[in-house]
Write a protein that holds these residues in place. Structure first.
Motif, short mmCIF file in Angstrom:
data_model
loop_
_atom_site.label_atom_id
_atom_site.label_comp_id
_atom_site.label_asym_id
_atom_site.label_seq_id
_atom_site.Cartn_x
_atom_site.Cartn_y
_atom_site.Cartn_z
N ILE A 152 4.21 -6.82 -3.57
CA ILE A 152 4.94 -5.78 -3.57
C ILE A 152 4.46 -4.18 -3.24
N ASN A 153 5.31 -3.34 -2.88
CA ASN A 153 4.94 -2.24 -2.06
C ASN A 153 5.11 -1.01 -3.08
N VAL A 154 4.20 -0.55 -3.90
CA VAL A 154 4.48 0.72 -4.49
C VAL A 154 4.09 1.77 -3.74
N SER A 155 4.89 2.96 -3.64
CA SER A 155 4.69 4.05 -2.95
C SER A 155 4.01 3.85 -1.65
N GLY A 156 4.42 2.66 -0.99
CA GLY A 156 3.88 2.48 0.43
C GLY A 156 2.59 1.64 0.22
N HIS A 157 1.90 1.46 -1.05
CA HIS A 157 0.62 0.85 -1.08
C HIS A 157 0.99 -0.61 -1.52
N GLY A 187 8.82 10.84 11.49
CA GLY A 187 8.38 9.49 11.34
C GLY A 187 8.38 9.06 9.99
N SER A 188 8.52 7.55 9.89
CA SER A 188 8.63 7.12 8.36
C SER A 188 7.80 5.91 8.58
N VAL A 189 6.84 5.59 7.56
CA VAL A 189 6.32 4.44 7.76
C VAL A 189 5.72 3.75 6.23
N GLY A 190 5.64 2.44 6.18
CA GLY A 190 5.01 1.97 4.77
C GLY A 190 5.93 0.99 3.84
N GLU A 191 7.15 1.29 4.00
CA GLU A 191 8.40 0.63 3.27
C GLU A 191 9.59 0.98 3.91
N PRO A 192 10.71 0.16 3.41
CA PRO A 192 11.94 0.36 3.86
C PRO A 192 12.48 1.79 3.47
N VAL A 250 11.66 8.44 13.84
CA VAL A 250 11.23 7.07 14.06
C VAL A 250 10.62 6.27 12.60
N ASP A 251 11.64 5.21 12.29
CA ASP A 251 11.28 4.40 11.47
C ASP A 251 10.24 3.20 11.94
N THR A 252 9.01 3.33 11.67
CA THR A 252 8.09 2.18 12.19
C THR A 252 7.72 1.20 11.30
N TRP A 253 7.95 0.16 11.71
CA TRP A 253 7.58 -1.03 10.84
C TRP A 253 6.41 -1.68 11.48
N TRP A 254 5.35 -1.94 10.44
CA TRP A 254 4.23 -2.77 11.16
C TRP A 254 3.36 -2.90 9.82
N GLN A 255 2.27 -3.48 10.18
CA GLN A 255 1.40 -3.81 8.97
C GLN A 255 -0.19 -3.72 9.11
N THR A 256 -1.17 -3.75 8.13
CA THR A 256 -2.38 -3.81 8.33
C THR A 256 -2.94 -4.73 9.31
N GLU A 257 -2.24 -5.91 9.57
CA GLU A 257 -2.59 -6.88 10.18
C GLU A 257 -1.93 -6.88 11.50
N GLY A 275 12.29 -6.03 3.26
CA GLY A 275 11.21 -5.95 2.17
C GLY A 275 10.29 -7.42 2.23
N ARG A 276 9.34 -7.69 1.45
CA ARG A 276 8.58 -8.62 1.23
C ARG A 276 9.37 -9.80 0.70
N VAL A 277 9.22 -11.06 1.39
CA VAL A 277 9.77 -12.27 0.72
C VAL A 277 8.64 -13.05 -0.06
N ILE A 309 -4.30 1.62 6.87
CA ILE A 309 -4.31 1.14 8.19
C ILE A 309 -3.62 2.44 9.09
N THR A 310 -2.73 3.07 8.50
CA THR A 310 -2.03 4.28 9.25
C THR A 310 -2.72 5.37 9.46
N GLY A 311 -3.93 5.64 8.71
CA GLY A 311 -4.84 6.64 8.95
C GLY A 311 -5.58 6.08 10.09
N GLY A 345 5.70 -12.06 6.39
CA GLY A 345 5.99 -12.03 4.64
C GLY A 345 7.12 -11.02 4.69
N ASP A 346 7.96 -10.67 5.82
CA ASP A 346 8.91 -9.62 5.48
C ASP A 346 10.17 -10.43 5.82
N GLY A 347 11.18 -9.97 4.84
CA GLY A 347 12.65 -10.64 5.46
C GLY A 347 13.18 -9.54 6.17
C1 WT7 Z 1 4.19 -4.13 4.53
C2 WT7 Z 1 2.82 -3.68 5.36
C3 WT7 Z 1 1.76 -0.25 8.51
C4 WT7 Z 1 1.67 0.91 7.80
C5 WT7 Z 1 1.66 0.94 6.11
C6 WT7 Z 1 1.86 -0.14 5.42
C7 WT7 Z 1 6.14 -2.81 4.61
C8 WT7 Z 1 5.74 -1.10 6.60
C9 WT7 Z 1 7.85 -0.46 7.03
C10 WT7 Z 1 8.98 -0.01 7.41
C11 WT7 Z 1 10.19 -1.45 5.93
C12 WT7 Z 1 7.82 -1.38 5.96
C13 WT7 Z 1 6.25 -4.16 4.85
C14 WT7 Z 1 4.92 -4.65 5.58
N1 WT7 Z 1 6.63 -1.77 5.54
N2 WT7 Z 1 6.41 -0.45 7.27
N3 WT7 Z 1 9.05 0.92 8.38
N4 WT7 Z 1 10.11 -0.63 7.06
N5 WT7 Z 1 9.14 -1.86 5.45
O1 WT7 Z 1 1.02 -1.37 5.70
O2 WT7 Z 1 0.11 -2.01 3.56
O3 WT7 Z 1 -0.21 -3.38 5.66
O4 WT7 Z 1 2.00 -2.96 4.35
O5 WT7 Z 1 4.74 -2.56 4.29
O6 WT7 Z 1 6.74 -4.96 4.00
O7 WT7 Z 1 5.00 -6.06 5.51
P1 WT7 Z 1 0.58 -2.37 4.98
#
Ligand code: WT7
Length: 632
Positions: free
Chosen positions: A506-511, A369-374, A395-402, A500-502, A295-297, A485-487
């Motif tokens: 799991i989030n492996v290398s941001g995947h 910027g930073s994205v994908g995981e804590p 910029v530490d950006t939190w978001w999701q595919t959704e 992180g996810r509750v 989704i980031t792409g 799904g996040d705490g």
């Molecule tokens: C999950 C979503 C959205 C871009 C890539 C990932 C975690 C994402 C952060 C952040 C801490 C983060 C969450 C989220 N996450 N960005 N800046 N700090 N956690 O997208 O594959 O849909 O994963 O990635 O746990 O729920 P995704």
């Protein structure tokens, strides 16, 4: 005309407006776009369905907002700069005009090959401009693209072909990744074989020149297919709520689901969030290192930046090829101003020390910027000091595919940052922290589960072909709210830190990976009886995959079996899902009702066996000792 926020008080003002009058707020932003017909109503919604509609009955085409709208002012500006895997190969630049012509030409090519509005097209391609051209050409004619990361296996691709019933696949002969070249066309052939009768045609972009088999009547070369196709194309009229794309992502149960994004709201939100978070200025060079398969792409290499008329850099390769200075070499080469990457890449490069960062001139950078995981504090500080030289806001950006776009993030240069904090929600984002029972935790210094209580324009609309699953996954845990799904923690200053996810994601290398998905893949091995997968803290990847497997060793050695299991996962999902650790066990700790006690397995995987809690009520307490002893 600009909706850009420039000051902290400006942010506070905009945020308040967006909450007091969301419809007025978003109507004002949306008015700066080109609509073929303006909407009748800004928003119609309920989270029980869920049923969310933004810009009801508005008509538009997202590509007209990238091209026709900007052409007079931006036509000769670079839209995409492409840096190849091999730094010795020529790079490419496409201006807005050139990109427009190529998109039109490919849109006509798609049509000539039978693709119509509403048809699904899978894009399984390397990071070349043609991947973006393919996405935009689909959008131009109203076809729904589904980009599949080209590292996924034939099985994973086949699942997606079946789920979205893809009529066409766009791919390449091969992909370069560092020193390797990967035969992707062969993967597509294998996937199609598993899904007989669904895919009608395949267009193959020649990238590596490796020999591939072309199936007569089905496969066409990209360069042949576009021959003679006009560079003019009239954009399809799309409803604001027509599907723009499907993107598959993992959840805590079952197979990956197809997250659906629609046209109008996604367009408005990605441009707005891009401009604000990164504070892009005309003439800047912006670079996001993600792959278009995620989704980031989609949102921050292709749609957001191009809607904003930005110059977006696209990199085909990997951070460590030909050496660990590659990212910094590219920053220096193009004088990149905004740089957006993942913590896993930062940690991996941090391990090479500061020499590669000092060798290259990083003075062009304004925002990182930073994205994908804590992002852990240490990585944050390293990034801030050695890449941002203490002057670039992180910029530490939190978001999701959704969520489609960035939800919680500093606005560069406006929001004071704090290491490892995503800080504050963007305008329009109404967060809520709840406890396990769903009770709102008000005020500051609280910690709980992160929910969102009001729709934003780029919220997912459904999961493809299974609306009930969308409802169950996101809108049923807490009534009337979207559950992320996040705490999360809200600290004494009201700042948000994602914990992180509750759930079982799991989030492996941001995947993103579902533990159940990996277990199902492991269980495909004929000698596996049962398995349990958990995440554990990993220095570079953020989280690693730890698999506990019960199996029938027969006349294999344990090492052989571990390798075979690993290969099975690679075949079923892809290399990114391969477990980091596999422990063969004789049993899994279970409750009397037969439920696996993951809490115990997580603790052991973390290496913390001091406090496993009361294990005496387990069906098989003796197995815990054995697992502890054999822990990897
Ligand atoms: C999950 C979503 C959205 C871009 C890539 C990932 C975690 C994402 C952060 C952040 C801490 C983060 C969450 C989220 N996450 N960005 N800046 N700090 N956690 O997208 O594959 O849909 O994963 O990635 O746990 O729920 P995704």
């Amino acid at each position: 005309m600009s909706d850009k926020i420039h000051t902290l008080s400006g942010y506070i003002h905009e945020y308040q407006r967006s909450v007091q009058d969301p419809e007025g707020f978003w109507a004002r932003i949306a008015d700066s776009f080109h609509w073929q017909k303006r909407w009748d109503k800004v928003l119609d919604w309920n989270f029980d369905g869920p049923d969310v509609k933004w810009f009801v009955n508005g008509k538009l085409n997202i590509t007209e907002n990238i091209f026709e709208k900007n052409l007079y002012t931006l036509g000769d500006n670079p839209a995409i700069i492409w840096e190849p895997n091999d730094p010795k190969e020529n790079n490419r630049t496409l201006t807005y005009k050139e990109l427009f012509h190529k998109v039109n030409q490919f849109a006509n090519t798609l049509k000539a090959n039978g693709v119509k509005k509403g048809d699904r097209v899978i894009i399984y391609m390397p990071m070349v401009p043609e991947a973006a051209i393919a996405m935009l050409a689909c959008a131009r004619i109203g076809a729904v693209h589904s980009v599949v990361f080209a590292g996924f296996s034939a099985n994973a691709l086949a699942d997606r072909i079946i789920d979205c019933h893809a009529k066409m696949i766009l791919t390449s002969d091969g992909n370069y990744r560092g020193a390797k070249s990967i035969p992707v066309k062969a993967v597509v052939d294998e996937a199609i074989e598993k899904t007989s009768g669904i895919v009608e045609s395949v267009i193959v972009y020649k990238r590596t020149g490796d020999e591939v088999e072309m199936k007569a009547g089905r496969d066409i070369w990209w360069h042949e297919a576009i021959k003679g196709q006009s560079e003019e194309n009239k954009a399809e009229v799309m409803d604001a709520e027509d599907m723009l794309f499907i993107l598959y992502t993992s959840g805590s149960t079952g197979k990956p689901k197809g997250v659906v994004h629609t046209t109008g709201g996604y367009m408005v939100y990605t441009k707005y969030s891009f401009e604000n978070v990164f504070q892009y200025q005309p003439g800047d060079i912006y670079w996001c290192t993600a792959d278009v398969g995620w989704i980031t792409g989609h949102s921050y290499i292709v749609y957001g930046p191009l809607l904003a008329g930005a110059t977006t850099l696209m990199f085909e390769g990997v951070p460590t090829y030909p050496d660990a200075g590659r990212f910094w070499e590219i920053v220096a080469k193009y004088k990149v101003n905004q740089f957006y990457t993942a913590p896993t890449a930062i940690r991996a490069l941090q391990a090479f020390g500061t020499e590669p960062t000092e060798k290259h001139d990083l003075s062009s950078l304004k925002v990182i910027g930073s994205v994908g995981e804590p992002i852990n504090e240490e990585a944050w500080h390293w990034y801030h000091s050695h890449i941002g030289k203490m002057k670039c806001p992180v910029v530490d950006t939190w978001w999701q595919t959704e969520t489609g776009g960035i939800m919680i993030s500093p606005i560069a240069g406006v929001t004071p940052t704090k290491p490892s904090y995503a800080t504050l929600p963007l305008p329009g984002v109404q967060l809520m922290i709840v406890d396990q029972e769903g009770k709102e935790l008000k005020g500051n210094s609280v910690q709980g589960n992160l929910c969102i209580k009001f729709p934003w324009p780029s919220i997912l609309r459904t999961t493809y072909g299974d609306h009930e699953r969308c409802k169950q996954t996101y809108f049923s845990t807490y009534k009337g709210m979207y559950f992320t799904g996040d705490g999360v923690k809200r600290d004494e200053d009201g700042y948000y830190r994602i914990l992180g996810r509750v759930d079982d994601v799991i989030n492996v290398s941001g995947h993103r990976m579902g533990t159940a998905e990996v277990e199902n893949a492991i269980n495909e091995h004929p000698k596996v009886i049962e398995s349990a997968v958990v995440g554990y803290p990993h220095e570079v990847k953020g989280q690693g995959i730890y698999a506990y497997v019960i199996c029938d060793l027969e006349n294999r050695t344990e090492a052989n079996l571990v390798n075979e299991i690993s290969e099975t996962v690679r075949n079923i999902i892809g290399p990114i899902a391969k477990p980091d650790k596999i422990q063969i066990v004789s049993g899994l700790p279970k409750t009397r009702s037969g439920k696996i006690m993951r809490r115990i397995l997580r603790k052991i995987a973390e290496g913390d066996t001091s406090n496993l809690g009361d294990t005496s009520t387990l069906l098989n307490p003796e197995v815990v000792e054995e697992i502890k002893k054999g822990a990897k």
